[in-house]
Every structure is written in structure tokens, then in C-alpha cells.
Design a protein around this motif. Structure first.
Motif, PDB file in Angstrom:
ATOM      1  N   TYR A 284       0.807  -1.219   0.000  1.00 29.39           N
ATOM      2  CA  TYR A 284       0.000   0.000   0.000  1.00 29.39           C
ATOM      3  C   TYR A 284       0.840   1.270   0.000  1.00 29.39           C
ATOM      4  O   TYR A 284       0.322   2.359  -0.236  1.00 29.39           O
ATOM      5  CB  TYR A 284      -0.909   0.026   1.239  1.00 29.39           C
ATOM      6  CG  TYR A 284      -0.137   0.093   2.540  1.00 29.39           C
ATOM      7  CD1 TYR A 284       0.226   1.318   3.092  1.00 29.39           C
ATOM      8  CD2 TYR A 284       0.245  -1.070   3.199  1.00 29.39           C
ATOM      9  CE1 TYR A 284       0.946   1.384   4.280  1.00 29.39           C
ATOM     10  CE2 TYR A 284       0.966  -1.010   4.375  1.00 29.39           C
ATOM     11  CZ  TYR A 284       1.319   0.215   4.910  1.00 29.39           C
ATOM     12  OH  TYR A 284       2.039   0.273   6.076  1.00 29.39           O
ATOM     13  N   VAL A 285       2.137   1.158   0.258  1.00 28.19           N
ATOM     14  CA  VAL A 285       2.948   2.354   0.513  1.00 28.19           C
ATOM     15  C   VAL A 285       3.081   3.234  -0.726  1.00 28.19           C
ATOM     16  O   VAL A 285       2.986   4.465  -0.633  1.00 28.19           O
ATOM     17  CB  VAL A 285       4.335   1.958   1.055  1.00 28.19           C
ATOM     18  CG1 VAL A 285       5.213   3.198   1.213  1.00 28.19           C
ATOM     19  CG2 VAL A 285       4.181   1.247   2.392  1.00 28.19           C
ATOM     20  N   SER A 286       3.314   2.649  -1.886  1.00 29.44           N
ATOM     21  CA  SER A 286       3.469   3.459  -3.087  1.00 29.44           C
ATOM     22  C   SER A 286       2.221   4.297  -3.353  1.00 29.44           C
ATOM     23  O   SER A 286       2.308   5.479  -3.705  1.00 29.44           O
ATOM     24  CB  SER A 286       3.773   2.565  -4.292  1.00 29.44           C
ATOM     25  OG  SER A 286       5.074   2.035  -4.197  1.00 29.44           O
ATOM     26  N   LYS A 287       1.059   3.700  -3.167  1.00 28.67           N
ATOM     27  CA  LYS A 287      -0.184   4.446  -3.357  1.00 28.67           C
ATOM     28  C   LYS A 287      -0.330   5.530  -2.290  1.00 28.67           C
ATOM     29  O   LYS A 287      -0.810   6.632  -2.559  1.00 28.67           O
ATOM     30  CB  LYS A 287      -1.376   3.487  -3.309  1.00 28.67           C
ATOM     31  CG  LYS A 287      -2.698   4.146  -3.664  1.00 28.67           C
ATOM     32  CD  LYS A 287      -3.820   3.123  -3.739  1.00 28.67           C
ATOM     33  CE  LYS A 287      -5.131   3.794  -4.148  1.00 28.67           C
ATOM     34  NZ  LYS A 287      -6.245   2.805  -4.258  1.00 28.67           N
ATOM     35  N   LEU A 288       0.112   5.218  -1.081  1.00 32.66           N
ATOM     36  CA  LEU A 288       0.025   6.184   0.015  1.00 32.66           C
ATOM     37  C   LEU A 288       0.883   7.422  -0.271  1.00 32.66           C
ATOM     38  O   LEU A 288       0.412   8.563  -0.135  1.00 32.66           O
ATOM     39  CB  LEU A 288       0.471   5.530   1.322  1.00 32.66           C
ATOM     40  CG  LEU A 288       0.547   6.436   2.554  1.00 32.66           C
ATOM     41  CD1 LEU A 288      -0.842   6.956   2.917  1.00 32.66           C
ATOM     42  CD2 LEU A 288       1.152   5.685   3.736  1.00 32.66           C
ATOM     43  N   VAL A 289       2.136   7.209  -0.680  1.00 33.55           N
ATOM     44  CA  VAL A 289       3.016   8.359  -0.907  1.00 33.55           C
ATOM     45  C   VAL A 289       2.573   9.155  -2.129  1.00 33.55           C
ATOM     46  O   VAL A 289       2.738  10.381  -2.174  1.00 33.55           O
ATOM     47  CB  VAL A 289       4.491   7.934  -1.037  1.00 33.55           C
ATOM     48  CG1 VAL A 289       4.973   7.281   0.238  1.00 33.55           C
ATOM     49  CG2 VAL A 289       4.719   7.010  -2.223  1.00 33.55           C
ATOM     50  N   LYS A 290       1.989   8.484  -3.109  1.00 33.25           N
ATOM     51  CA  LYS A 290       1.493   9.201  -4.282  1.00 33.25           C
ATOM     52  C   LYS A 290       0.267  10.036  -3.919  1.00 33.25           C
ATOM     53  O   LYS A 290       0.085  11.143  -4.421  1.00 33.25           O
ATOM     54  CB  LYS A 290       1.155   8.226  -5.407  1.00 33.25           C
ATOM     55  CG  LYS A 290       1.010   8.905  -6.757  1.00 33.25           C
ATOM     56  CD  LYS A 290       0.972   7.889  -7.870  1.00 33.25           C
ATOM     57  CE  LYS A 290       0.891   8.575  -9.243  1.00 33.25           C
ATOM     58  NZ  LYS A 290       2.080   9.364  -9.549  1.00 33.25           N
ATOM     59  N   THR A 291      -0.569   9.515  -3.029  1.00 29.64           N
ATOM     60  CA  THR A 291      -1.719  10.280  -2.563  1.00 29.64           C
ATOM     61  C   THR A 291      -1.279  11.496  -1.762  1.00 29.64           C
ATOM     62  O   THR A 291      -1.865  12.577  -1.869  1.00 29.64           O
ATOM     63  CB  THR A 291      -2.634   9.384  -1.703  1.00 29.64           C
ATOM     64  OG1 THR A 291      -3.041   8.246  -2.468  1.00 29.64           O
ATOM     65  CG2 THR A 291      -3.860  10.150  -1.229  1.00 29.64           C
TER      66      THR A 291
END
Length: 530
Positions: A284-291
Motif C-alpha cells: 500500500y505504501v506506493s499508493k500512500l506516498v502518491k496520494t
């Protein structure tokens, strides 16, 4: 009928004006009190960040602590006095004039014009007109309104003076409009419940804040949300030790002349901004940092990095839109270095990067790793020589456009293959980190957990090359502490370091880098080559 409508409107208008005045006053009063409550609040960062017509004046003010102290005092107590005056309706014209002047300076410091307001948190989207301008015009109206047009202490005093001056002789008790007088007094004292409501709201907020602070003081409390703002003290610009020093990469411009490409020793990395987190099995981290990295947040991050002396960022061609927005709309000076990494197609990445006017380009590490590997199963069935020629042609195309041309790699064997083939870039971009973290010491197959596959050989071989070296992945994508990773890279020969950073990490990481650079000033592993 028209007379009745006009009479109703005449009764409503004073209430509307009074309500608008009280609401603006509430805003001013709370802003002033909040700055008192916030320990260490200073106007210096706000002044230093201004870029419009009065930017030189504000910057000079921010650099003088005595002036900043005066500005802080005027801001805090000016807001409080203006707020009290507007809420109570006392000295309304003077309070409106003072408030309008303050709002004017707030507006010219950060006008909602593309290029001048980034870095300032806003609750909406603005174009030329923002809250400061709206309140400025509202208070400008109150400057010219008579006290009798709205309810407040000014009106009460005006009526009292007027009645005292016109009091008739021998007035009969039955002629005194006592009931009407009481109602008018109550209207003019509308500030009493307004101030009471403000005091109650402030009390409730402070009570919760105090309760929250007590909870956080308990050992173990909020342990499962330790990565929140409540648990960390983030460094700000006032904690900055100095500006990042610069180095120079030599390259050939369009006219074939030798030119200098100046870079800060610490560069910003674009992986976090683009959403490439390398978070191992945390899916989930990549989506989190992009958000997290909205356009506004990216622009703020770039601006903060520039304030700290960093003048370049390395990223992917896909980020060209937001980077050019920063350059053209916000007049940023950051240099953009493209890795040309687009579907393992170096030439396509070059075209995309040139179209977006990136300042320097290089062959992405993953492309170099695969193109130089004789055992790679190339889906396009190209030979090793054909792939090496593509890298060579790419470097020539970049140079023909007057840009510095580099080669990146994760594996030191890829760098060796390029050198053996006779490729000579203007700079190298090579991973550099140790294995002193647990996920690098497992016996499992590679799982996004290592980026320098032979640290000792990297240090040894890069020490033999004469071109500047930009080290990246020095923290192994967040597995190594900055004070360890930055020191390791600079001590072992890196001329520059590319480091991915969140906005709240920038000042702290810059301070760590300054210490690491100073400590490696007289290194013997590899001379400084930029």
C-alpha cells in the motif's frame, strides 16, 4: 407595498452588517490568540517566502531578528485589538482601517497569482481573489460606514451623546421612550454574547488540547500512531545549519564549447514524489506516498528544497508536467535531471525529456543493467552490441541538444561494461549503500531489498573513474538512517548524493548532509571530481 419592503430591508441591513463585522473580528481575534498559544511562532518564514513586488523588503525584514520581533508583536496584538474592536463595534472605523492595512500586506506577500502563493497552506483554490482580498474590501467598506449603520458600542455611544445634547427641558416621564431605549441598548451590546461564544469555543478547544497533551505524556499512550505530527518534532528552516555546497559537472554545449553544469552536493530524488516507494512487501505504501504528494505538496517540497540550497532533482520523464509547472508558473530555479526511464526504451525517454526541456539526461539504471547484461532475454531479440549502440546513440543525441549526458546503473558490472565498450558519459549515476540492515542480510532471493549488489566493488571501481559520480539509493530506500547512509556515500567517493525526501525531512537531511560533506572534505578513497 414598496414602503413596507423598504422598511423591512432597512431593518435587516444593520443586522447583516453587524454579523459580517463580528465574523471578520472573530477571525482576527482567534488568529492573534493562536499565535500567542503557538510557542515559537515567528513571521520570519512567511516573510522570507514572499516572491511578489515587496519580496526584497520582506526578505530583508526576515533577516533582521529585531525587525522580526517588531513584526511579530504588531501581527499578534494588531490582530487581537482589531478583532476585539470589530466584535464589540468599538472604534470600528479605526479597527477596520488597521485590519485592512494588515490584509493588504498579507495579500501582496502571497497573492493568489500563479507563481506567488505556493508553500502557503490554503483551504481552497484561488485565482487573484482570496480570503485576504475579500476581507480587505469588506473592512474598506466599514471604514466609510457611519457607526449608526450597525449595532455596536460605537452606535451606543453615538446615541448617548446625541440624546444628551438634545435632551428637552421639562420632559414628562410619559414622554421618555424607555422601552425603545432598552431594546436599542441590548442591540448595541450584541458583542457581549458574541464574545461569550468566542470565549466558550476557545475554552473548549484549549481544554481538548490540554487533555490531548496529557494523554500523549503518558508512557505508551498513542503508541500505535507514533508516526503522527503529535509525536515528532520536525525541523524547520530556522533549524537549517547552512546552504548545500555546489559542485560542477563539465559537459559540451550545443556549440561544442566546454560548459559548467552546477549541482548542489545533495540532490532531491523524485521516487517518493512519483510514488515509487520500494517498500518491499508493503503493497500500500506506493499508493500512500502518491496520494500524499498532490501538486501543491510537490511544489511546496521543491520550494523548501530550493530554500535549503538544493538546486536539482532526479526523476522520471513522467514528472515533466509538474516540474515545468514549478519552473514556469512558480519561477523556481530547480534543475531537472531525467533518468529517461520509459518502458526500457532509452530513446523514447530522451524524446519525452527533451520535449519537457529537462536540464540533464542519463540512461536509467535498470535500462543499463539489462542492456549490458549478455544473459538478458531481450524481448526485442537485439544483440548485446546493438543494445550498447543504443546507449551510445542516446548519449550522442543528448549531447547534440546541449545537455549533460550520463549513465546510471545498479550493478557495478553494468558500469564496467560501458567503460569497456568505450562509453564516456559526463557523469555516472550509481547506487551506493552498505548492507548493515536486516532485510539485506537474509538468504532469500532479491525482493526489492538491495540496490547496490556489490558495495565493496562499487567503492573500489568507482574510485578509478574520472567522471563525477552521483550516488543514489544511499539509504537503500529507507532501510538505512540518513546519518549513516550519507556519511557512507560521501566518505567512499560520491561527488553528489541523490536522496528521496518528504517535505518534513528536508531540513534535517540537509543538516546531516552538511556534516557528512564536511567530514569527507579530506577523504582519501576518491578525490572530489566535481
Amino acid at each position: 407595498m414598496k414602503s413596507q419592503t423598504g422598511s423591512a430591508t432597512g431593518r435587516i441591513i444593520p443586522w447583516v452588517l453587524t454579523l459580517v463585522r463580528i465574523v471578520i473580528g472573530w477571525h482576527f481575534l482567534y488568529e492573534g490568540i493562536a499565535k500567542i498559544v503557538a510557542s515559537g511562532w515567528s513571521s520570519a518564514p512567511y516573510l522570507a517566502g514572499s516572491k511578489w513586488i515587496l519580496a526584497p523588503l520582506f526578505t530583508a525584514m526576515a533577516g533582521n531578528q529585531s525587525v522580526v520581533s517588531v513584526v511579530d508583536f504588531i501581527n499578534i496584538w494588531g490582530m487581537i485589538l482589531v478583532g476585539l474592536g470589530l466584535i464589540t463595534g468599538l472604534f470600528t472605523r479605526w479597527a477596520s482601517l488597521a485590519g485592512a492595512i494588515m490584509l493588504f500586506f498579507y495579500f501582496v506577500a502571497y497573492p493568489p497569482i500563479p507563481g506567488y502563493m505556493f508553500g502557503v497552506p490554503v483551504e481552497g483554490s484561488y485565482l487573484w481573489v482570496n480570503r485576504n482580498l475579500i476581507e480587505f474590501f469588506a473592512l474598506s467598506v466599514f471604514i466609510f460606514l457611519s457607526p449608526g449603520s450597525q449595532f455596536g458600542i460605537d452606535r451606543l455611544l453615538q446615541r448617548w451623546k446625541s440624546e444628551k445634547a438634545r435632551k428637552p427641558v421639562g420632559e414628562m416621564p410619559a414622554d421618555r421612550p424607555e422601552g425603545v431605549g432598552r431594546r436599542e441598548v441590548l442591540r448595541d451590546l450584541i458583542s457581549v454574547p458574541a464574545l461569550g461564544a468566542f470565549a466558550y469555543a476557545l475554552y473548549r478547544k484549549r481544554k481538548w488540547d490540554s487533555f490531548e497533551e496529557k494523554l500523549l505524556a503518558i508512557d505508551g499512550m498513542d503508541a500505535n500512531s507514533g508516526a503522527t505530527l503529535l509525536k515528532f518534532n520536525y525541523s524547520t528552516l530556522k533549524d537549517l545549519k547552512g546552504q548545500v555546497p555546489k559542485g560542477v559537472i563539465k559537459y559540451t554545449d550545443k556549440n561544442g564549447n566546454l560548459a559548467d553544469f552546477e549541482l548542489s552536493r545533495l540532490l532531491m530524488g523524485g521516487n517518493l514524489i512519483g510514488g515509487w516507494a520500494h517498500a518491499r512487501d508493503l503493497i500500500y505504501v506506493s499508493k500512500l506516498v502518491k496520494t500524499y504528494h498532490t501538486d501543491e505538496k510537490v511544489l511546496q517540497t521543491l520550494a523548501l528544497g530550493e530554500k535549503c540550497g538544493m538546486n536539482a532533482i532526479i526523476s522520471n520523464p513522467q514528472m515533466g508536467r509538474i516540474f515545468q509547472k514549478y519552473r514556469h508558473e512558480f519561477r523556481g530555479k530547480i534543475k531537472f535531471i531525467s533518468d529517461c526511464g520509459t518502458n526500457l526504451d532509452f530513446q523514447q525517454g530522451i524524446r519525452m525529456s527533451l520535449a519537457a526541456d529537462w536540464d540533464a539526461l542519463y540512461c536509467q539504471g535498470e535500462i543499463t543493467d539489462r542492456f549490458t547484461n549478455p544473459e538478458w532475454d531481450d524481448p526485442k531479440k537485439r544483440t548485446l552490441t546493438e543494445r550498447m549502440e543504443l546507449i551510445k546513440a542516446g548519449l550522442e543525441e543528448i549531447r547534440s541538444n546541449g545537455k549533460p549526458a550520463g549513465i546510471g546503473a545498479h550493478r557495478i558490472e553494468a558500469i564496467k561494461a560501458c567503460v569497456d565498450y568505450g562509453l564516456k558519459p559526463d557523469f555516472w549515476v550509481k547506487t551506493c549503500h552498505n548492507y548493515n540492515y536486516w532485510s539485506a542480510q537474509t538468504n532469500q532471493d532479491w525482493n526489492d531489498n538491495k540496490f547496490d549488489f556489490d558495495p565493496e566493488e562499487t567503492v573500489r571501481y568507482m574510485g578509478t573513474l574520472k567522471e563525477p559520480w552521483i550516488a543514489f539509493k544511499v539509504l537503500a530506500a529507507g532501510a538505512i538512517k540518513p546519518e549513516v547512509g550519507l556519511k557512507y556515500a560521501f566518505d567512499n567517493g560520491a561527488d553528489f548524493v541523490c536522496l528521496g525526501m518528504y517535505d518534513f525531512q528536508i531540513v534535517e537531511d540537509v543538516n546531516i548532509a552538511l556534516d557528512a560533506i564536511a567530514g569527507a572534505r579530506n577523504r582519501t578513497s576518491r578525490p572530489w571530481l566535481a
